[in-house]
Design an enzyme around this catalytic site. Structure first.
Site, PDB file in Angstrom:
ATOM      1  N   ASN A 199      -1.546   2.092   5.840  1.00 42.11           N
ATOM      2  CA  ASN A 199      -0.663   1.052   5.301  1.00 42.11           C
ATOM      3  C   ASN A 199      -0.244   0.174   6.462  1.00 42.11           C
ATOM      4  O   ASN A 199       0.184   0.699   7.491  1.00 42.11           O
ATOM      5  CB  ASN A 199       0.561   1.741   4.661  1.00 42.11           C
ATOM      6  CG  ASN A 199       1.651   0.759   4.302  1.00 42.11           C
ATOM      7  OD1 ASN A 199       1.389  -0.408   4.046  1.00 42.11           O
ATOM      8  ND2 ASN A 199       2.889   1.226   4.275  1.00 42.11           N
ATOM      9  N   GLY A 200      -0.384  -1.151   6.322  1.00 45.79           N
ATOM     10  CA  GLY A 200       0.004  -2.046   7.418  1.00 45.79           C
ATOM     11  C   GLY A 200      -1.207  -2.827   7.893  1.00 45.79           C
ATOM     12  O   GLY A 200      -2.191  -2.964   7.160  1.00 45.79           O
ATOM     13  N   ARG A 238       3.634  -0.045  -5.025  1.00 44.98           N
ATOM     14  CA  ARG A 238       3.473  -0.628  -3.689  1.00 44.98           C
ATOM     15  C   ARG A 238       2.171  -1.419  -3.540  1.00 44.98           C
ATOM     16  O   ARG A 238       1.970  -2.109  -2.532  1.00 44.98           O
ATOM     17  CB  ARG A 238       3.490   0.480  -2.626  1.00 44.98           C
ATOM     18  CG  ARG A 238       4.768   1.277  -2.607  1.00 44.98           C
ATOM     19  CD  ARG A 238       4.674   2.393  -1.596  1.00 44.98           C
ATOM     20  NE  ARG A 238       4.635   1.866  -0.249  1.00 44.98           N
ATOM     21  CZ  ARG A 238       5.704   1.633   0.495  1.00 44.98           C
ATOM     22  NH1 ARG A 238       6.897   1.896   0.021  1.00 44.98           N
ATOM     23  NH2 ARG A 238       5.590   1.150   1.700  1.00 44.98           N
ATOM     24  N   LYS A 248       5.605  -4.148  -4.344  1.00 44.38           N
ATOM     25  CA  LYS A 248       7.061  -3.995  -4.292  1.00 44.38           C
ATOM     26  C   LYS A 248       7.618  -4.236  -2.891  1.00 44.38           C
ATOM     27  O   LYS A 248       8.591  -4.952  -2.725  1.00 44.38           O
ATOM     28  CB  LYS A 248       7.419  -2.586  -4.772  1.00 44.38           C
ATOM     29  CG  LYS A 248       8.907  -2.294  -4.826  1.00 44.38           C
ATOM     30  CD  LYS A 248       9.531  -2.971  -5.998  1.00 44.38           C
ATOM     31  CE  LYS A 248      11.025  -2.702  -6.094  1.00 44.38           C
ATOM     32  NZ  LYS A 248      11.666  -3.737  -6.933  1.00 44.38           N
ATOM     33  N   LYS A 304      12.197 -14.896 -11.158  1.00 46.70           N
ATOM     34  CA  LYS A 304      11.921 -13.781 -12.073  1.00 46.70           C
ATOM     35  C   LYS A 304      10.854 -14.170 -13.084  1.00 46.70           C
ATOM     36  O   LYS A 304       9.919 -13.424 -13.330  1.00 46.70           O
ATOM     37  CB  LYS A 304      13.233 -13.400 -12.762  1.00 46.70           C
ATOM     38  CG  LYS A 304      13.433 -11.969 -13.021  1.00 46.70           C
ATOM     39  CD  LYS A 304      13.943 -11.124 -11.879  1.00 46.70           C
ATOM     40  CE  LYS A 304      13.116 -11.162 -10.627  1.00 46.70           C
ATOM     41  NZ  LYS A 304      13.678 -10.475  -9.502  1.00 46.70           N
ATOM     42  N   TRP A 348      -2.832  -2.697  -1.660  1.00 44.23           N
ATOM     43  CA  TRP A 348      -2.517  -4.109  -1.830  1.00 44.23           C
ATOM     44  C   TRP A 348      -3.308  -4.807  -0.721  1.00 44.23           C
ATOM     45  O   TRP A 348      -3.005  -4.659   0.461  1.00 44.23           O
ATOM     46  CB  TRP A 348      -1.018  -4.361  -1.670  1.00 44.23           C
ATOM     47  CG  TRP A 348      -0.621  -5.769  -1.958  1.00 44.23           C
ATOM     48  CD1 TRP A 348      -0.306  -6.290  -3.179  1.00 44.23           C
ATOM     49  CD2 TRP A 348      -0.454  -6.834  -1.008  1.00 44.23           C
ATOM     50  NE1 TRP A 348       0.017  -7.620  -3.052  1.00 44.23           N
ATOM     51  CE2 TRP A 348      -0.071  -7.983  -1.735  1.00 44.23           C
ATOM     52  CE3 TRP A 348      -0.626  -6.942   0.374  1.00 44.23           C
ATOM     53  CZ2 TRP A 348       0.168  -9.210  -1.122  1.00 44.23           C
ATOM     54  CZ3 TRP A 348      -0.393  -8.165   0.984  1.00 44.23           C
ATOM     55  CH2 TRP A 348       0.005  -9.278   0.228  1.00 44.23           C
ATOM     56  N   HIS A 355      17.388 -37.062  -8.304  1.00 42.18           N
ATOM     57  CA  HIS A 355      16.859 -37.586  -7.041  1.00 42.18           C
ATOM     58  C   HIS A 355      15.343 -37.405  -6.964  1.00 42.18           C
ATOM     59  O   HIS A 355      14.782 -37.368  -5.875  1.00 42.18           O
ATOM     60  CB  HIS A 355      17.563 -36.917  -5.863  1.00 42.18           C
ATOM     61  CG  HIS A 355      19.025 -37.263  -5.819  1.00 42.18           C
ATOM     62  ND1 HIS A 355      19.494 -38.469  -5.361  1.00 42.18           N
ATOM     63  CD2 HIS A 355      20.103 -36.580  -6.252  1.00 42.18           C
ATOM     64  CE1 HIS A 355      20.809 -38.509  -5.476  1.00 42.18           C
ATOM     65  NE2 HIS A 355      21.212 -37.369  -6.026  1.00 42.18           N
ATOM     66  N   GLU A 359      17.214 -17.423  -8.727  1.00 41.43           N
ATOM     67  CA  GLU A 359      16.707 -16.089  -9.073  1.00 41.43           C
ATOM     68  C   GLU A 359      16.019 -16.117 -10.448  1.00 41.43           C
ATOM     69  O   GLU A 359      14.972 -15.487 -10.636  1.00 41.43           O
ATOM     70  CB  GLU A 359      17.861 -15.082  -9.051  1.00 41.43           C
ATOM     71  CG  GLU A 359      17.504 -13.678  -9.484  1.00 41.43           C
ATOM     72  CD  GLU A 359      16.392 -13.010  -8.658  1.00 41.43           C
ATOM     73  OE1 GLU A 359      15.962 -13.571  -7.638  1.00 41.43           O
ATOM     74  OE2 GLU A 359      15.960 -11.921  -9.079  1.00 41.43           O
ATOM     75  N   GLU A 369       7.309 -14.641 -11.399  1.00 36.52           N
ATOM     76  CA  GLU A 369       6.563 -13.502 -10.857  1.00 36.52           C
ATOM     77  C   GLU A 369       5.999 -12.579 -11.920  1.00 36.52           C
ATOM     78  O   GLU A 369       5.004 -11.915 -11.681  1.00 36.52           O
ATOM     79  CB  GLU A 369       7.377 -12.729  -9.818  1.00 36.52           C
ATOM     80  CG  GLU A 369       8.515 -11.892 -10.335  1.00 36.52           C
ATOM     81  CD  GLU A 369       9.171 -11.049  -9.224  1.00 36.52           C
ATOM     82  OE1 GLU A 369      10.374 -10.860  -9.298  1.00 36.52           O
ATOM     83  OE2 GLU A 369       8.476 -10.592  -8.301  1.00 36.52           O
ATOM     84  N   CYS A 410       0.841  -1.193   0.000  1.00 33.40           N
ATOM     85  CA  CYS A 410       0.000   0.000   0.000  1.00 33.40           C
ATOM     86  C   CYS A 410       0.883   1.252   0.000  1.00 33.40           C
ATOM     87  O   CYS A 410       1.922   1.291   0.652  1.00 33.40           O
ATOM     88  CB  CYS A 410      -0.943   0.093   1.203  1.00 33.40           C
ATOM     89  SG  CYS A 410      -2.102  -1.272   1.267  1.00 33.40           S
TER      90      CYS A 410
HETATM   91  O1  M6R Z   1      12.787  -4.817  -0.444  1.00 32.89           O
HETATM   92  P1  M6R Z   1      13.324  -6.199  -0.223  1.00 32.89           P
HETATM   93  O2  M6R Z   1      14.602  -6.439  -0.952  1.00 32.89           O
HETATM   94  O3  M6R Z   1      13.440  -6.554   1.224  1.00 32.89           O
HETATM   95  O4  M6R Z   1      12.244  -7.149  -0.861  1.00 32.89           O
HETATM   96  C1  M6R Z   1      12.350  -8.537  -0.760  1.00 32.89           C
HETATM   97  C2  M6R Z   1      11.430  -9.241  -1.704  1.00 32.89           C
HETATM   98  O5  M6R Z   1      10.101  -8.895  -1.442  1.00 32.89           O
HETATM   99  C3  M6R Z   1      11.739  -8.889  -3.163  1.00 32.89           C
HETATM  100  O6  M6R Z   1      13.059  -9.157  -3.479  1.00 32.89           O
HETATM  101  C4  M6R Z   1      10.821  -9.697  -4.108  1.00 32.89           C
HETATM  102  O7  M6R Z   1      11.113 -11.045  -4.024  1.00 32.89           O
HETATM  103  C5  M6R Z   1      10.960  -9.174  -5.526  1.00 32.89           C
HETATM  104  N1  M6R Z   1       9.693  -8.773  -6.033  1.00 32.89           N
HETATM  105  C6  M6R Z   1      11.472 -10.170  -6.488  1.00 32.89           C
HETATM  106  O8  M6R Z   1      11.644  -9.625  -7.756  1.00 32.89           O
END
Ligand code: M6R
Length: 604
Positions: free
Chosen positions: A101-102, A28, A599, A482, A75, A501, A478, A485, A2
């Site tokens: 927010n929260g 956000r 984010k 990527k 969000w 395995h 990673e 997501e 948010c």
């Molecule tokens: O702000 P942060 O680096 O703590 O965020 C951690 C994860 O939420 C962030 O890396 C998330 O996995 C990304 N969207 C991946 O691309």
């Protein structure tokens, strides 16, 4: 999660400022949005399910000249994304509006209490208890006093803004864990979840601390604690270039941020090597103190966790210091066993990830020194940790982390090299070579047509397997995140030797497997694993150091010009980012704002 914004001015109307701020904070959360403007005749609210563009379609009859207002981009945590659950929320008489927010953890109990007192609720959110509590505590007469009283009743981690039509020239803000900053203008002031909301208007800002309350008018910002005692906060000058937070001609922030990497790597490395030595004064550790480090514990989430995995391999390989990397949401509840000489490193782009912050708090409580590797100046982790090393990646707007990840890798590489030197294992060759990494990155990005073409074919997949060994396994993790997501293709990463395995059973005719080979000493073993999956019909896409590409039994090859293997991850990661990016584009997905995500994950 948010984004919240507030604006109080004299000359400028609030609405355009709020909308501009929300646009910049949309990363956000983007399942619904809303604004509230204060006018002496009452609060005017518009809110709508969907992205900001949906809200913009509802603004027709708003009193556009109102100089004070608040806004929100959501969000969802409590209640589905609907018009009703969108913020701002109002009290029973439409006099008080709040955005939040929260999470208010005790909202059910408060809601029942307020219902019993006759309040009427219009949403399923936890947020809505706030305006009703404010009403109960007399916000109609004195908003500031009511905020103080109401806040005492709330449990959880949150930030909120409150606006009253009875005092239409002020916004009252509270910070309790979730981020909140104040932007200082001339004859106008701003409130926001982060600086990017107002960077185009002012670079002067203050970061509110936990337990701060701010009363913001066009000409004054009064910060107190919740008992009313004055607090003083430093005025910072935010040196982010506002153009960095704009798309600059690229179709998506993600592509722009991928393409920016060689430049931001330069910024990240600038002044951090001197000849054959690594110099990171922010660590605040003399070589003899570095030598005292017996163990490193990394805590992080998502992509930052994957950067930590690269850091582990490098620190163990170069400095021979054991490293444990934990997902923050697990570490915080794991009753961790830490030993004397442990350095706790929190890696976080935003510096606001709730679980990562909880780990920092836990480590501090246990008496261990905490170090933050983060991108965001003034973020919570910078204030909670003993020391901070910035990644200098500039604002990262796309939800999928790219440049933040590779700069985290570079910072952890520098740390590994500094620790190695302190332990009597200097690697001057790598210190010199790391300065070449930005050029290698630029070289790769100069011709990406081949990667784009491959991504289009990968985009047709239902499942993709990523595999590698050592650093390449960490990269594979990673790579799969990527693509998952942003393109919603199911993907999994495996240590190449682990496939047989169990997972090998899933390989059938045409299953795509992305194999990563940047580690010469492990390449032969990975080649055997490529042969194993090919024998079961897999179509193999190899991301490979050019020196290892000859006779590789892969169907498609992306050869890379890399420095030493220890310095390969940042460059190789860009290929995985581009594959994911173009796969998502080719599937027509919303690259910068993937479904269900936000984010910064500021809730548990
Ligand atoms: O702000 P942060 O680096 O703590 O965020 C951690 C994860 O939420 C962030 O890396 C998330 O996995 C990304 N969207 C991946 O691309």
């Amino acid at each position: 999660m948010c984004g919240i914004v507030g604006f109080v001015g004299v000359e400028h109307a609030a609405l355009p400022q709020l909308l501009d701020g929300l646009k910049r904070l949309e990363y956000r959360g983007y399942d619904s949005a809303g604004v509230a403007l204060a006018t002496p005749a009452g609060i005017a609210v518009r809110k709508a399910k969907g992205k900001l563009s949906a809200l913009e379609g509802t603004l027709g009859t708003l009193p556009v000249e109102a100089p004070c207002g608040i806004g929100h981009t959501r969000w969802a945590t409590h209640g589905r994304p609907t018009d009703e659950n969108a913020h701002p929320h109002l009290d029973c008489h439409g006099v008080i509006a709040t955005v939040h927010n929260g999470i208010i953890e005790n909202y059910q109990e408060l809601r029942q209490e307020l219902l019993d007192l006759g309040h009427r609720f219009a949403s399923d959110t936890d947020t809505e208890v706030i305006p009703h509590l404010l009403e109960e505590y007399g916000a109609n007469e004195d908003l500031v006093r009511a905020v103080r009283l109401a806040e005492k009743r709330l449990k959880g981690a949150y930030a909120f803004l409150a606006l009253s039509s009875r005092q239409p020239d002020q916004v009252v803000a509270v910070r309790r864990s979730s981020p909140l900053v104040v932007g200082l203008g001339s004859g106008e002031n701003y409130l926001a979840s982060d600086f990017s909301a107002f960077l185009a208007r002012t670079k002067r800002a203050m970061v509110l601390e936990n337990g701060d309350m701010a009363v913001v008018t066009p000409t004054a910002v009064e910060i107190t604690d919740l008992q009313g005692y004055p607090q003083s906060r430093d005025v910072l000058t935010i040196d982010w270039d506002v153009r960095q937070a704009e798309r600059g001609g690229y179709p998506h922030f993600m592509l722009k941020e991928i393409m920016e990497q060689p430049e931001v790597w330069g910024d990240c490395l600038l002044g951090r090597t001197d000849g054959d030595r690594v110099v990171v004064p922010e660590l605040g550790l003399a070589p003899e103190q570095l030598d005292g480090i017996r163990r490193v514990q990394v805590v992080a989430a998502g992509t930052a966790y994957h950067a930590g995995l690269i850091g582990k391999i490098l620190i163990e390989r170069l400095a021979r210091v054991p490293v444990t990397v934990d997902v923050a949401s697990e570490f915080r509840y794991s009753q961790p066993v830490l030993e004397a000489g442990t350095m706790v490193v929190a890696v976080s782009q935003s510096g606001e990830t709730a679980d990562t912050l909880a780990c920092v708090g836990l480590a501090k409580a246990l008496g261990y020194p905490t170090y933050a590797v983060t991108n965001v100046v003034g973020s919570t982790v910078t204030r909670e940790s003993a020391r901070v090393v910035y990644t200098h990646a500039g604002p990262e707007i796309a939800v999928a982390s790219t440049k933040a990840y590779t700069t985290q890798i570079l910072v952890l590489t520098l740390f590994a090299l500094a620790l190695a030197a302190a332990k009597g294992r200097p690697r001057p060759d790598l210190v010199r070579a790391i300065r070449r990494v930005p050029n290698l990155g630029a070289q790769l990005l100069a011709d990406v047509a081949g990667i784009q073409a491959m991504a289009k074919r990968l985009a047709e997949s239902r499942d993709i397997f990523y595999m590698g060994r050592g650093l390449d396994y960490a990269l594979a993790m990673e790579g799969q995140l990527k693509i998952k997501e942003i393109s919603y293709i199911h993907a999994e990463a495996y240590a190449a030797g682990e496939l047989k395995h169990g997972t090998l059973a899933l390989i059938e005719e045409g299953t795509p497997v992305v194999a990563i080979l940047t580690e010469p000493t492990l390449a032969e073993k990975t080649v055997s694993n490529i042969l194993e999956v090919k024998a079961r019909g897999a179509e193999v896409w190899a991301v490979v150091d050019r020196a290892l590409a000859r006779d590789l039994p892969a169907d498609h090859i992306i050869p890379l010009d890399l420095a030493e293997p220890e310095l390969a991850p940042a460059v190789a990661a860009m290929v995985l980012q581009l594959l994911a990016y173009w796969a998502a584009v080719s599937r027509g997905e919303d690259v910068d704002q993937p479904r269900n995500l936000a984010k910064s994950v500021t809730v548990e």
